[in-house]
Design an enzyme around this catalytic site. Sequence first.
Site, PDB file in Angstrom:
ATOM      1  N   PRO A   2      -6.888  65.274  15.051  1.00 31.29           N
ATOM      2  CA  PRO A   2      -5.486  65.459  14.642  1.00 31.29           C
ATOM      3  C   PRO A   2      -4.878  64.122  14.217  1.00 31.29           C
ATOM      4  CG  PRO A   2      -5.906  66.427  16.803  1.00 31.29           C
ATOM      5  CD  PRO A   2      -7.111  65.637  16.440  1.00 31.29           C
ATOM      6  N   GLU A   3      -4.198  64.118  13.077  1.00 35.13           N
ATOM      7  CA  GLU A   3      -3.539  62.917  12.593  1.00 35.13           C
ATOM      8  C   GLU A   3      -2.032  63.105  12.714  1.00 35.13           C
ATOM      9  OE1 GLU A   3      -5.016  61.628   8.786  1.00 35.13           O
ATOM     10  OE2 GLU A   3      -7.065  62.210   9.261  1.00 35.13           O
ATOM     11  N   HIS A 114     -11.385  73.964  30.741  1.00 33.38           N
ATOM     12  CA  HIS A 114     -10.993  72.894  29.824  1.00 33.38           C
ATOM     13  C   HIS A 114      -9.481  72.688  29.796  1.00 33.38           C
ATOM     14  CE1 HIS A 114     -15.057  72.751  28.349  1.00 33.38           C
ATOM     15  NE2 HIS A 114     -15.021  74.017  27.987  1.00 33.38           N
ATOM     16  N   ARG A 134     -13.477  68.398  24.733  1.00 35.06           N
ATOM     17  CA  ARG A 134     -14.307  67.190  24.774  1.00 35.06           C
ATOM     18  C   ARG A 134     -13.676  66.065  25.588  1.00 35.06           C
ATOM     19  NH1 ARG A 134     -16.427  65.991  18.874  1.00 35.06           N
ATOM     20  NH2 ARG A 134     -17.619  64.411  19.979  1.00 35.06           N
ATOM     21  N   ARG A 173      -6.219  39.704   3.652  1.00 40.63           N
ATOM     22  CA  ARG A 173      -7.226  40.582   4.265  1.00 40.63           C
ATOM     23  C   ARG A 173      -8.311  40.957   3.273  1.00 40.63           C
ATOM     24  NH1 ARG A 173      -5.390  44.107   9.290  1.00 40.63           N
ATOM     25  NH2 ARG A 173      -7.294  45.166   8.689  1.00 40.63           N
TER      26      ARG A 173
END
Length: 292
Positions: A2-3, A114, A134, A173
Amino acid sequence: MPELPEVEVTRRQIAPLLVNRRIVSVATTRPSYFFLTPPRTLRDRLLGRIVVGLDRHGKYLLARLDDGQRLLLHLGMTGQLFGAGATSVRLLSATGRGSLSPEAQATGFSPDGHTHLRLSFSDGGPQLFFRDTRKFGKVQLLGPDEASERLARLGPDALSVGARHLYASSRGRRAAVKTLLLDQSVLAGVGNIYADEALFLAGVRPSRPARRLTRPDCVRLLRSLKRVLRRSIETGGSSISDYIRPDGSDGAYQDERRVYDRAHQPCQRCGTPIRRVVIGQRSSHFCPRCQR
Ligand SMILES: [Zn+2]
């Protein structure tokens, strides 16, 4: 994973299930790396508290409590935050899915092994679940003045930052611009999907060294980034692997992707096949003609 958009969609849908409610019971699984605060401490310090607000910074959610404590929640790779009554086949593991009848899949969710955190409230309304198959998700309770190492490492939220910040961060950079966008200490919340999409819209090749971004590039890139993030929030986020919206419905953003996961398919702008390369160990998708 998820972002920012998926976490923001979660925040908006979870807020009514949390804010202004008094916690009267806290059920957890056994102590594990999922709990940055031990389950027993969580229970002791959460009982009786009222949630007064739910904020987001990057991919983190922060529930503010009436005594000044903050509950930090991170979905990790496969975390799912939802209220009782949500239904989705993705609430079940891939193996578990097949073993259930369609009726059982449709009747909603009952907490399983879970489901690491379960909150009940004084109004007797729907419980809130944090489930994670997980266990890369995280739960941490922060005291009123307690700093969080995790939050301290984050740059400004990608939706609130200006192009000047991106330009300044890119000076000197050598790393690829894609790597810069994914650096959470530069911009919090951006992940692989939205970085690829924003770079396409801005016409910037993901492998370009960050220091070669011009000011106008940064303006275009940040505008594109906010556009794809906002559009994804509007459409409910991307339905990726285990991510679910808290109401159990699917997000629709994946239908709008222009480059991500479209290797070898024609660019929607010029027809050139989309290329996939690995940059900083992450797959990157771009049009070799539209992006320079
Ligand atoms: Zn193209």
